[in-house]
Design a protein around this motif. Sequence first.
Motif, PDB file in Angstrom:
ATOM      1  N   SER A  39      -8.616   0.123  -8.953  1.00  0.00           N
ATOM      2  CA  SER A  39      -8.527   0.000  -7.493  1.00  0.00           C
ATOM      3  C   SER A  39      -7.095  -0.231  -7.039  1.00  0.00           C
ATOM      4  O   SER A  39      -6.642   0.333  -6.026  1.00  0.00           O
ATOM      5  CB  SER A  39      -9.415  -1.148  -7.007  1.00  0.00           C
ATOM      6  N   GLU A  40      -6.372  -1.054  -7.785  1.00  0.00           N
ATOM      7  CA  GLU A  40      -4.974  -1.312  -7.460  1.00  0.00           C
ATOM      8  C   GLU A  40      -4.120  -0.062  -7.647  1.00  0.00           C
ATOM      9  O   GLU A  40      -3.206   0.204  -6.852  1.00  0.00           O
ATOM     10  CB  GLU A  40      -4.433  -2.452  -8.326  1.00  0.00           C
TER      11      GLU A  40
ATOM     12  N   ARG B 172      -4.698   2.013  -4.686  1.00  0.00           N
ATOM     13  CA  ARG B 172      -4.137   1.385  -3.483  1.00  0.00           C
ATOM     14  C   ARG B 172      -2.638   1.634  -3.363  1.00  0.00           C
ATOM     15  O   ARG B 172      -2.132   1.957  -2.272  1.00  0.00           O
ATOM     16  CB  ARG B 172      -4.398  -0.129  -3.518  1.00  0.00           C
TER      17      ARG B 172
ATOM     18  N   LYS C 184      -4.722  11.398  -4.692  1.00  0.00           N
ATOM     19  CA  LYS C 184      -5.271  10.526  -3.665  1.00  0.00           C
ATOM     20  C   LYS C 184      -5.420  11.283  -2.353  1.00  0.00           C
ATOM     21  O   LYS C 184      -4.502  11.991  -1.945  1.00  0.00           O
ATOM     22  CB  LYS C 184      -4.370   9.305  -3.472  1.00  0.00           C
TER      23      LYS C 184
ATOM     24  N   TYR D 218       0.844  -1.192   0.000  1.00  0.00           N
ATOM     25  CA  TYR D 218       0.000   0.000   0.000  1.00  0.00           C
ATOM     26  C   TYR D 218       0.892   1.259   0.000  1.00  0.00           C
ATOM     27  O   TYR D 218       1.959   1.278   0.614  1.00  0.00           O
ATOM     28  CB  TYR D 218      -0.882   0.032   1.246  1.00  0.00           C
ATOM     29  N   ASN D 219       0.448   2.283  -0.698  1.00  0.00           N
ATOM     30  CA  ASN D 219       1.083   3.608  -0.636  1.00  0.00           C
ATOM     31  C   ASN D 219       2.561   3.575  -1.052  1.00  0.00           C
ATOM     32  O   ASN D 219       3.404   4.205  -0.426  1.00  0.00           O
ATOM     33  CB  ASN D 219       0.962   4.187   0.786  1.00  0.00           C
TER      34      ASN D 219
ATOM     35  N   LYS E 167     -12.014   8.384  -2.540  1.00  0.00           N
ATOM     36  CA  LYS E 167     -10.591   8.131  -2.305  1.00  0.00           C
ATOM     37  C   LYS E 167      -9.690   9.101  -3.072  1.00  0.00           C
ATOM     38  O   LYS E 167      -8.529   9.304  -2.694  1.00  0.00           O
ATOM     39  CB  LYS E 167     -10.247   6.694  -2.694  1.00  0.00           C
TER      40      LYS E 167
END
Length: 234
Positions: A142-143, A146, A233, A116-117, A186
């Motif tokens: 989505s990935e 993420r 984001k 993540y991140n 998001k």
Amino acid sequence: MDRQAVQQSWYRNYYAKAGAGRNNLRTNPEVLFQLLATEASIVRAIASLNHDPGSASVLDVGCGGGGDIHHLLRLAYEPGKIVGIESQAERLNQAKKLYPQMQWIHGDAAQMTFEYNSFDLVFESTMFATLPDDVVRSAIASEMVRVCRPGGFLVLVDWRTPKFWDSNYKALTRKELRVLFDVGGKTFLVKVFRGALIPPIGRFLSKHLPAIYFLFGSLFPFLVGQVVYVLRKR
């Protein structure tokens, strides 16, 4: 049929219909101003980002043969901080030959193994247009969100105009963007940069009336088919 097979089929059909030289900058005068308009939109988009490219970590999703990496390099991103992921091994090998100093990953962008991140900038170019499957599109988007760090950017270079006669092509419209990338949740949309004209018009002008190409795009913005969406984001 899996995603890799679908994309391979898309590229085969595309060049079978259009010819191998359709996008050849050296031999096809239809290409030049289309390419210049696309490059200008990418430069403006990247220049708008509030970060230091020299220290930014970058992921190129669906990097293909590495054809868009030069945009990042000449805008001062460090080769050692750029990672490309691609599901088609043949195209990835082309990227490795062009830029052996970078990290290339043969993998599925819908199921990435990054933490993540992980990245300051997540980039894609003309990938969503070749992905007609809604489930796959959603999983990849989505990935991408993420693995982008909070406050990081997603830069999407794609086509917003549909081809109703081609079931294997699906444009990345503003509506699609909102759903796929949870814009307002998001992420939020920073800006949209206009690029190349829709191909029939843009290619004609590039070949026959190049002097009015950019004027035409300014006067008739609804005929601009390629755009760059800049998301951030939360």
